[in-house]
Motif scaffolding. Sequence first.
Motif, PDB file in Angstrom:
ATOM      1  N   TRP A  10      33.538  15.488  37.643  1.00 16.94           N
ATOM      2  CA  TRP A  10      32.922  16.724  38.117  1.00 16.94           C
ATOM      3  C   TRP A  10      33.301  17.021  39.564  1.00 16.94           C
TER       4      TRP A  10
ATOM      5  N   GLU B 209      35.175  22.036  33.936  1.00 12.53           N
ATOM      6  CA  GLU B 209      34.456  21.400  35.042  1.00 12.53           C
ATOM      7  C   GLU B 209      34.443  22.308  36.268  1.00 12.53           C
TER       8      GLU B 209
ATOM      9  N   ASN C 245      32.130  25.321  35.685  1.00  8.88           N
ATOM     10  CA  ASN C 245      30.703  25.013  35.808  1.00  8.88           C
ATOM     11  C   ASN C 245      30.310  24.785  37.256  1.00  8.88           C
TER      12      ASN C 245
ATOM     13  N   TRP D 168      29.760  28.126  38.706  1.00  7.97           N
ATOM     14  CA  TRP D 168      28.521  28.704  38.186  1.00  7.97           C
ATOM     15  C   TRP D 168      27.300  28.147  38.900  1.00  7.97           C
ATOM     16  N   ARG D 169      27.232  26.840  39.000  1.00  7.67           N
ATOM     17  CA  ARG D 169      26.011  26.248  39.544  1.00  7.67           C
ATOM     18  C   ARG D 169      25.932  26.342  41.063  1.00  7.67           C
TER      19      ARG D 169
ATOM     20  N   GLU E  49      30.729  32.266  41.141  1.00 10.40           N
ATOM     21  CA  GLU E  49      31.373  32.727  39.921  1.00 10.40           C
ATOM     22  C   GLU E  49      32.491  33.721  40.220  1.00 10.40           C
TER      23      GLU E  49
ATOM     24  N   VAL F 233      28.174  29.731  31.715  1.00 11.59           N
ATOM     25  CA  VAL F 233      27.962  28.423  32.347  1.00 11.59           C
ATOM     26  C   VAL F 233      29.281  27.730  32.691  1.00 11.59           C
ATOM     27  N   PHE F 234      30.383  28.161  32.059  1.00  9.44           N
ATOM     28  CA  PHE F 234      31.699  27.634  32.420  1.00  9.44           C
ATOM     29  C   PHE F 234      32.540  28.654  33.188  1.00  9.44           C
TER      30      PHE F 234
ATOM     31  N   TYR G 203      23.696  20.844  29.001  1.00  5.92           N
ATOM     32  CA  TYR G 203      23.451  21.812  30.068  1.00  5.92           C
ATOM     33  C   TYR G 203      21.993  21.686  30.485  1.00  5.92           C
TER      34      TYR G 203
ATOM     35  N   GLN H 185      21.525  23.934  36.264  1.00  2.49           N
ATOM     36  CA  GLN H 185      22.705  24.578  35.692  1.00  2.49           C
ATOM     37  C   GLN H 185      23.935  23.650  35.592  1.00  2.49           C
TER      38      GLN H 185
ATOM     39  N   VAL I  33      26.398  21.062  33.805  1.00  2.00           N
ATOM     40  CA  VAL I  33      26.873  20.519  32.537  1.00  2.00           C
ATOM     41  C   VAL I  33      27.390  19.115  32.814  1.00  2.00           C
TER      42      VAL I  33
END
Length: 253
Positions: free
Chosen positions: A43, A71, A74, A77-78, A82, A118-119, A242, A247, A249
């Motif tokens: 990650w 990876e 995500n 996203w978190r 984005e 989420v990805f 998830y 948020q 993964v």
Amino acid sequence: MTPPSSVSHISQGPDAAPSSSSRRTLLRTALTGAALTAGSWAWDLPGASAEPRGREKPRPATPAAALRELEAGNRRWRTHHERHPHESLAVRRETVSGQHPFAVVLGCIDSRVAPELVFDQGLGDLLTVRSAGEVLDEAVLGSVAYGVLELDVPLVVVLGHQSCGAVSAAVHAEQTGERLPAHIQYIADQIRPAIDHSHEGAARIDATVSAQVRRVRSQLAAEPDLAARIREGRLAIVGARYELTDQLVHPVD
């Protein structure tokens, strides 16, 4: 869905039915154009460059490359970075002629766990298959197999999630003996073998979420056509969760 055996090059008349090999070729042409372990997820990879106007960045072609792309997405996203990639007019025009997704995501129907979000992926990137609790039936299995065998997708992710309502219903039904309404009972019956009886209360539900991911991943990996690709290093099937709270993964070993 074993690939058809080779056939002799026999001249056929115009009314002859196409061979199974020809049908597969036509199917690929019409709808597209053209052993990694679950514990190897790395990650917090750095993000890629800014989104190009078209799809200039090559499609991830290996299980490891596909996993790295998810990876990185995500992570964006978190951390609220984005990019909403591949939504441009150029990409919309490009995808008219075919699709080349790099991953299949088999996830739950939960409205809070949309794989493209989420990805942080866009049009043509993911083949998403969704059923409550990631339950497998013939339609779901066929959809996953289509992505792998016809679209040459190198990665399948079985994606469970925190606070899964389908898992909660299955645990409740088993504990109380209550019959769930309509076809919801079918979902509960399919999840029942994954129920983790080593925990109680909310912990049982949470543990069962992960156990169901492992079970579905194993079922997919045991499919002969998919297993052959795993042995050849052309496919990885991994499990993940998830977490709604942050948020993230993360892998399910």
